[in-house]
Design a protein around this motif. Structure first.
Motif, PDB file in Angstrom:
ATOM      1  N   THR A  54       0.832  -1.203   0.000  1.00 31.81           N
ATOM      2  CA  THR A  54       0.000   0.000   0.000  1.00 31.81           C
ATOM      3  C   THR A  54       0.866   1.253   0.000  1.00 31.81           C
ATOM      4  O   THR A  54       0.626   2.197  -0.757  1.00 31.81           O
ATOM      5  N   GLY A  55       1.886   1.266   0.839  1.00 32.57           N
ATOM      6  CA  GLY A  55       2.814   2.404   0.870  1.00 32.57           C
ATOM      7  C   GLY A  55       3.524   2.586  -0.454  1.00 32.57           C
ATOM      8  O   GLY A  55       3.692   3.714  -0.941  1.00 32.57           O
ATOM      9  N   LEU A  56       3.937   1.479  -1.048  1.00 29.21           N
ATOM     10  CA  LEU A  56       4.591   1.546  -2.353  1.00 29.21           C
ATOM     11  C   LEU A  56       3.633   2.082  -3.410  1.00 29.21           C
ATOM     12  O   LEU A  56       4.016   2.913  -4.248  1.00 29.21           O
ATOM     13  N   ALA A  57       2.384   1.628  -3.369  1.00 27.65           N
ATOM     14  CA  ALA A  57       1.391   2.091  -4.346  1.00 27.65           C
ATOM     15  C   ALA A  57       1.158   3.590  -4.215  1.00 27.65           C
ATOM     16  O   ALA A  57       1.101   4.312  -5.221  1.00 27.65           O
ATOM     17  N   VAL A  58       1.046   4.082  -3.003  1.00 28.44           N
ATOM     18  CA  VAL A  58       0.848   5.525  -2.791  1.00 28.44           C
ATOM     19  C   VAL A  58       2.069   6.301  -3.260  1.00 28.44           C
ATOM     20  O   VAL A  58       1.951   7.323  -3.944  1.00 28.44           O
ATOM     21  N   GLY A  59       3.255   5.817  -2.917  1.00 30.37           N
ATOM     22  CA  GLY A  59       4.490   6.493  -3.328  1.00 30.37           C
ATOM     23  C   GLY A  59       4.653   6.536  -4.840  1.00 30.37           C
ATOM     24  O   GLY A  59       4.996   7.581  -5.415  1.00 30.37           O
TER      25      GLY A  59
END
Length: 150
Positions: free
Chosen positions: A56-61
Protein backbone atom coordinates in the motif's frame (compact mmCIF):
# COMPACT_ATOMS: atom_id res chain seq x y z
CA UNK A 1 -12.49 27.33 -24.82
CA UNK A 2 -12.40 27.34 -21.11
CA UNK A 3 -15.49 26.34 -19.14
CA UNK A 4 -16.47 29.92 -18.30
CA UNK A 5 -16.69 30.93 -21.95
CA UNK A 6 -13.55 33.07 -21.86
CA UNK A 7 -10.55 33.16 -24.15
CA UNK A 8 -9.30 30.08 -25.95
CA UNK A 9 -6.50 28.17 -24.21
CA UNK A 10 -4.49 25.40 -25.89
CA UNK A 11 -3.20 22.71 -23.54
CA UNK A 12 -0.61 19.97 -24.08
CA UNK A 13 0.22 17.18 -21.68
CA UNK A 14 2.85 14.46 -21.75
CA UNK A 15 1.63 11.84 -24.18
CA UNK A 16 2.53 8.48 -25.58
CA UNK A 17 3.92 5.62 -23.56
CA UNK A 18 4.89 7.88 -20.65
CA UNK A 19 1.28 8.94 -20.07
CA UNK A 20 0.04 5.35 -20.28
CA UNK A 21 2.73 4.31 -17.78
CA UNK A 22 1.66 7.15 -15.48
CA UNK A 23 -1.73 5.47 -15.14
CA UNK A 24 -0.86 1.78 -15.58
CA UNK A 25 2.02 1.38 -13.12
CA UNK A 26 0.15 2.81 -10.10
CA UNK A 27 -2.89 0.70 -11.06
CA UNK A 28 -0.83 -2.51 -11.11
CA UNK A 29 0.91 -1.74 -7.80
CA UNK A 30 -2.42 -0.68 -6.28
CA UNK A 31 -4.02 -3.95 -7.40
CA UNK A 32 -1.18 -5.86 -5.72
CA UNK A 33 -1.86 -3.93 -2.50
CA UNK A 34 -5.59 -4.64 -2.79
CA UNK A 35 -4.95 -8.37 -3.25
CA UNK A 36 -2.61 -8.21 -0.24
CA UNK A 37 -5.39 -6.79 1.93
CA UNK A 38 -7.86 -9.33 0.55
CA UNK A 39 -5.40 -12.06 1.59
CA UNK A 40 -5.19 -10.54 5.05
CA UNK A 41 -8.99 -10.53 5.37
CA UNK A 42 -9.16 -14.21 4.43
CA UNK A 43 -6.31 -15.17 6.78
CA UNK A 44 -5.45 -12.44 9.31
CA UNK A 45 -1.85 -12.57 10.40
CA UNK A 46 0.73 -9.93 11.28
CA UNK A 47 2.98 -10.96 8.39
CA UNK A 48 0.13 -10.69 5.85
CA UNK A 49 -0.84 -7.25 7.20
CA UNK A 50 2.80 -6.09 7.06
CA UNK A 51 3.16 -7.21 3.45
CA UNK A 52 -0.13 -5.59 2.45
CA UNK A 53 0.88 -2.39 4.25
CA UNK A 54 4.21 -2.29 2.43
CA UNK A 55 2.48 -2.73 -0.94
CA UNK A 56 0.00 0.00 0.00
CA UNK A 57 2.81 2.40 0.87
CA UNK A 58 4.59 1.55 -2.35
CA UNK A 59 1.39 2.09 -4.35
CA UNK A 60 0.85 5.52 -2.79
CA UNK A 61 4.49 6.49 -3.33
CA UNK A 62 4.52 5.36 -6.96
CA UNK A 63 1.21 7.10 -7.70
CA UNK A 64 2.38 10.40 -6.18
CA UNK A 65 5.75 10.25 -7.93
CA UNK A 66 4.27 9.51 -11.37
CA UNK A 67 1.58 12.16 -10.90
CA UNK A 68 4.29 14.71 -10.01
CA UNK A 69 6.60 13.78 -12.89
CA UNK A 70 4.16 12.89 -15.69
CA UNK A 71 0.48 13.47 -15.08
CA UNK A 72 0.54 17.00 -13.61
CA UNK A 73 2.98 18.36 -16.21
CA UNK A 74 1.28 20.56 -18.82
CA UNK A 75 1.75 23.48 -21.19
CA UNK A 76 -0.98 26.08 -21.62
CA UNK A 77 -0.93 28.81 -24.26
CA UNK A 78 -3.63 31.43 -24.05
CA UNK A 79 -4.16 35.07 -24.85
CA UNK A 80 -2.81 36.06 -21.43
CA UNK A 81 0.46 34.15 -21.91
CA UNK A 82 2.18 30.82 -21.53
CA UNK A 83 2.02 28.60 -18.44
CA UNK A 84 4.52 25.73 -18.28
CA UNK A 85 3.91 23.37 -15.37
CA UNK A 86 7.00 21.23 -14.82
CA UNK A 87 7.77 18.83 -11.95
CA UNK A 88 9.74 21.43 -9.99
CA UNK A 89 7.53 24.43 -10.55
CA UNK A 90 5.30 26.57 -12.70
CA UNK A 91 6.64 29.19 -15.10
CA UNK A 92 4.41 31.97 -16.41
CA UNK A 93 5.49 33.96 -19.44
CA UNK A 94 3.81 36.77 -21.28
CA UNK A 95 3.66 36.27 -25.03
CA UNK A 96 5.78 39.41 -25.44
CA UNK A 97 8.55 37.92 -23.23
CA UNK A 98 9.23 35.08 -25.69
CA UNK A 99 11.93 35.94 -28.23
CA UNK A 100 11.95 32.53 -29.94
CA UNK A 101 10.71 28.98 -29.55
CA UNK A 102 12.54 25.82 -30.53
CA UNK A 103 12.23 22.12 -29.88
CA UNK A 104 14.79 20.88 -27.39
CA UNK A 105 15.63 17.40 -26.16
CA UNK A 106 13.04 17.56 -23.36
CA UNK A 107 10.29 19.63 -24.95
CA UNK A 108 9.60 23.14 -26.21
CA UNK A 109 12.16 25.75 -25.22
CA UNK A 110 10.89 29.31 -24.88
CA UNK A 111 13.86 31.66 -25.17
CA UNK A 112 13.41 34.95 -23.32
CA UNK A 113 14.75 38.27 -24.52
CA UNK A 114 17.15 38.40 -21.53
CA UNK A 115 18.90 35.15 -22.50
CA UNK A 116 17.09 32.80 -20.15
CA UNK A 117 14.96 29.93 -21.39
CA UNK A 118 12.00 27.99 -20.08
CA UNK A 119 11.55 24.37 -21.11
CA UNK A 120 8.03 22.94 -21.25
CA UNK A 121 8.38 19.25 -20.56
CA UNK A 122 4.72 18.61 -21.39
CA UNK A 123 5.49 18.76 -25.09
CA UNK A 124 7.96 15.89 -24.85
CA UNK A 125 7.32 12.18 -24.75
CA UNK A 126 9.86 11.96 -21.89
CA UNK A 127 12.52 10.07 -23.86
CA UNK A 128 10.01 7.62 -25.32
CA UNK A 129 11.98 7.68 -28.56
CA UNK A 130 9.22 9.29 -30.61
CA UNK A 131 9.36 12.43 -32.72
CA UNK A 132 8.01 15.62 -31.19
CA UNK A 133 7.71 17.40 -34.54
CA UNK A 134 3.92 17.11 -34.86
CA UNK A 135 3.24 18.45 -31.37
CA UNK A 136 5.80 21.22 -31.84
CA UNK A 137 4.14 22.22 -35.14
CA UNK A 138 0.80 22.44 -33.27
CA UNK A 139 2.42 24.74 -30.70
CA UNK A 140 3.93 26.98 -33.37
CA UNK A 141 0.57 27.23 -35.15
CA UNK A 142 -1.12 28.31 -31.90
CA UNK A 143 1.62 30.85 -31.14
CA UNK A 144 1.41 32.33 -34.65
CA UNK A 145 -2.37 32.64 -34.35
CA UNK A 146 -2.09 34.69 -31.13
CA UNK A 147 -2.25 38.42 -31.89
CA UNK A 148 0.38 39.30 -29.24
CA UNK A 149 2.89 36.60 -30.22
CA UNK A 150 6.05 37.32 -32.14
Amino acid sequence: MDDQGGASVSVWRVGGAARVAGYAIPAVVGAKALFGWAGWVSSPAAETARTAGLWTGLAVGVALFLWWVILRVRLEVGSDGIVAVNPWGTDRLGLDEVASVRLGAWGAEFHHGDGFKTTAYALSELAAGTSQDRRFAELLAVLEAKPDSR
